[in-house]
Design an enzyme around this catalytic site. Sequence first.
Site, PDB file in Angstrom:
ATOM      1  N   LYS A   1      -5.658   8.790  -8.285  1.00  0.00           N
ATOM      2  CA  LYS A   1      -5.807   7.572  -7.466  1.00  0.00           C
ATOM      3  C   LYS A   1      -7.253   7.097  -7.645  1.00  0.00           C
ATOM      4  O   LYS A   1      -8.199   7.710  -7.139  1.00  0.00           O
ATOM      5  CB  LYS A   1      -5.496   7.881  -6.000  1.00  0.00           C
ATOM      6  CG  LYS A   1      -5.475   6.645  -5.119  1.00  0.00           C
ATOM      7  CD  LYS A   1      -4.890   6.982  -3.750  1.00  0.00           C
ATOM      8  CE  LYS A   1      -4.741   5.752  -2.885  1.00  0.00           C
ATOM      9  NZ  LYS A   1      -6.002   5.099  -2.560  1.00  0.00           N
TER      10      LYS A   1
ATOM     11  N   SER B   1       0.862  -1.183   0.000  1.00  0.00           N
ATOM     12  CA  SER B   1       0.000   0.000   0.000  1.00  0.00           C
ATOM     13  C   SER B   1       0.898   1.232   0.000  1.00  0.00           C
ATOM     14  O   SER B   1       2.119   1.106  -0.064  1.00  0.00           O
ATOM     15  CB  SER B   1      -0.935  -0.016   1.196  1.00  0.00           C
ATOM     16  OG  SER B   1      -0.178  -0.006   2.363  1.00  0.00           O
TER      17      SER B   1
ATOM     18  N   CYS C   1     -47.882  25.658  11.918  1.00  0.00           N
ATOM     19  CA  CYS C   1     -49.186  26.261  12.238  1.00  0.00           C
ATOM     20  C   CYS C   1     -50.143  25.274  12.913  1.00  0.00           C
ATOM     21  O   CYS C   1     -51.225  25.674  13.345  1.00  0.00           O
ATOM     22  CB  CYS C   1     -49.825  26.819  10.972  1.00  0.00           C
ATOM     23  SG  CYS C   1     -50.337  25.543   9.809  1.00  0.00           S
TER      24      CYS C   1
HETATM   25  S1  IVH Z   1       0.318   2.332  -7.179  1.00  0.00           S
HETATM   26  C1  IVH Z   1       3.321   0.347  -4.411  1.00  0.00           C
HETATM   27  N1  IVH Z   1      -1.298   3.818  -8.604  1.00  0.00           N
HETATM   28  O1  IVH Z   1      -4.286   2.707  -4.152  1.00  0.00           O
HETATM   29  C2  IVH Z   1       2.383   1.107  -5.257  1.00  0.00           C
HETATM   30  N2  IVH Z   1      -2.199   2.630  -6.761  1.00  0.00           N
HETATM   31  O2  IVH Z   1      -2.766   2.513  -1.304  1.00  0.00           O
HETATM   32  C3  IVH Z   1       1.104   0.436  -5.459  1.00  0.00           C
HETATM   33  N3  IVH Z   1      -4.605   2.912  -6.478  1.00  0.00           N
HETATM   34  O3  IVH Z   1      -3.977  -0.642  -3.384  1.00  0.00           O
HETATM   35  C4  IVH Z   1      -0.018   1.171  -5.965  1.00  0.00           C
HETATM   36  N4  IVH Z   1      -4.928   4.229  -8.192  1.00  0.00           N
HETATM   37  O4  IVH Z   1      -5.540  -0.099  -5.243  1.00  0.00           O
HETATM   38  C5  IVH Z   1      -1.181   2.999  -7.550  1.00  0.00           C
HETATM   39  N5  IVH Z   1      -2.638   5.145  -9.965  1.00  0.00           N
HETATM   40  C6  IVH Z   1      -2.514   4.314  -8.924  1.00  0.00           C
HETATM   41  C7  IVH Z   1      -3.612   3.953  -8.140  1.00  0.00           C
HETATM   42  C8  IVH Z   1      -3.404   3.102  -7.057  1.00  0.00           C
HETATM   43  C9  IVH Z   1      -5.509   3.597  -7.189  1.00  0.00           C
HETATM   44  C10 IVH Z   1      -4.884   2.113  -5.254  1.00  0.00           C
HETATM   45  C11 IVH Z   1      -4.386   0.697  -5.317  1.00  0.00           C
HETATM   46  C12 IVH Z   1      -3.588   0.484  -4.071  1.00  0.00           C
HETATM   47  C13 IVH Z   1      -3.864   1.697  -3.255  1.00  0.00           C
HETATM   48  C14 IVH Z   1      -2.581   2.168  -2.613  1.00  0.00           C
END
Ligand code: IVH
Length: 678
Positions: free
Chosen positions: A123, A89, A415
């Site tokens: 994201k 994450s 009222c």
């Molecule tokens: S990169 C080590 N890129 O966000 C890097 N994650 O907390 C791994 N997510 O579980 C993730 N859009 O589900 C990355 N453009 C993006 C993303 C993305 C959504 C989510 C993904 C991951 C969480 C990270």
Amino acid sequence: MSDPSTKEQRDIQQELTLLRKEVSYHNQRYHQEDSPEITDDQFDQLFNRLLQLEAKFPELVTPDSPSQRVGASPLSTLEKVVHATPMLSLEKVNDEKELRGFEERIIKRLSSSANLTFHCEPKIDGLAVSLRYKNRQLVQAATRGNGSVGEDITHNVKTINDIPLQLPDSAPDGDLEVRGEIYMSRSGFDLMNSQLASQGVKTFVNPRNAAAGTIRQLDARITAKRPLKFFSYGLGDSGFAHLSSALKKLENWGFPLNPLVKLCDDSAACLHYIHELLVQRDQLDYEIDGVVIKVDSLATQRLLGFNARTPRWAIAFKFPAEEVVTVINSVEFQVGRTGIVTPVARLQPVFVGGVTVSNATLHNMDEINRLQIQLGDKIILRRAGDVIPKIIAVAPDNKNGNPESIIPPTACPSCGGLVIKDTESVYLRCYQGMACPAQLIQSVLHFAGRAAMDIDGLGSKLVEQLVESGLLKGLPDLYKLELDDLMVLERMGKKSSENLLEAIALSKTRGLANFIFALGIPEVGEATAIALAKHFGSLIGLQKASTEILLEIEDIGAVVAQRIVDYFSSSKNQELLQQFQSVGVQPVPPVVLSPSKAVLGGQTWVLTGTLESMERNQAKTLLEALGAKVSGSVSAKTSVVVAGPGAGSKLDKANDLGITILNEEALRGLFKEHGLIS
Ligand code: IVH
């Protein structure tokens, strides 16, 4: 096994190729574009023919055939998958300072900022997935799970048209892992939910829950009917020097890459990107909950390495949550201008979508029943952009110790009059009209509003006092107020009372359209009021108009026409208009310009972006009153573009073409100059 002759085999091959193309095309039209070209039956015929032929000649089945996207029978359980490299994450940051801290830590570790570039990505609010390809063929798809062990969802992922089953020859032959986010578009979600609702099936709370609830389905035939989509954001050991070039390659191989990704040189540029994305957030057809910022150089990523659970080379900049959980403390019933009694939830105050919210409308009892809400419940509250906060569901983990039903009132909370629910409406209503203090207060506030009689200084606290003290029993009483009446009221001195009386007196000669709007005739908004004023030129003409005559006016339909006729045929309203006349209210007819005097005759104007002080329709009607044609698109023929906040491509085009651009203030100036607004 069948043994077709060479010629027959060639024919079958040809038919199969054609069938696959057609089925894929119609799949796309139906699922992605929501505009099918053929009926479901015709589609089933094509698809069944494909399945029949493939069953007869299994050696001719190709891995990218649409038949491979839908599994046959449901699984009994999802198998566990151990990730070759853990699915990590991201560390989260919430503000500029923390973002700069991330950049500083990297520079310190590298002892240099040379060649440091960040890859910024939306994201996506969906679910992470790992896709494994062997010899260019999709062999396994897995959820993130706990990061080390996920679940096998290959059967479901195969139904997602965005995800290639077979990669082109340009892709590497060996093992390849692509990671990305599975999500549901907002439009796909809305369409799916309305279909589920019409079938009487429980709907989903939001696109993310819908995607999450779908991706772990055991039966891929259900998944196939759900509009899941995919964006790729990473790939395993790729041999590329930069993430940006690796992702471009993925795009070439058929993986969707988010179009808004951007390279930024430093944290200041990242911040600019974040602000730009925040502005666009609500216009996107998918939900995002922040920006992911990654070091673009893969060599630098390797140098930086990892903390315990997160990489040092990436962070997630979180946007304010648009959905939060809070508790309903009580429900109050409020009476509006038209007598509708609306339940309003008093909430435990909560920060959502950038503001603190403590109230939310529940609209009507049907909505309360639909949501199955009780007092003390934990609910999910949504506030996106500037929209009014909305309770979307009872929270999944709702544990209300002491549930208490919400009881609709039988008497008006203002009222005490009888509250009735009409059979054909979902609303409870008090029918006491101006005899009900709440309705009178709201009617006075509407009457005094900017688009109506524009009486400066007549705020809600003052109106409440005027109604409670008995000085106002109806709208015309406003014009009977005297200095002594006002000076005794709370927070009213001599000067403010004089100013208010002057503002009230000034309003007597407000424009006819303002007055028609101020009356609060059901269904008559600002634009309709302007159209009526322009058409009839006086109140007398309008009062006598039949539905047939009203229907001749552009934009007035049968319902509005009937409401207008009903309003003016009521003896109570006729008496009201008489009273306005006797206290000296004399609305001024609109300036009707003859075509030769039409100052904007022959010109084409375009309105773009947001207008803050008037409705777009009102501006359109007024421009037309000055002889202009109002168009929706900019071309070389456009004379003037009026641009407000949020103006985009139309403004760019106008700039390119060298067209005159005005702001809203200049537009108001023009209308004022010609006596169309005060
Ligand atoms: S990169 C080590 N890129 O966000 C890097 N994650 O907390 C791994 N997510 O579980 C993730 N859009 O589900 C990355 N453009 C993006 C993303 C993305 C959504 C989510 C993904 C991951 C969480 C990270």
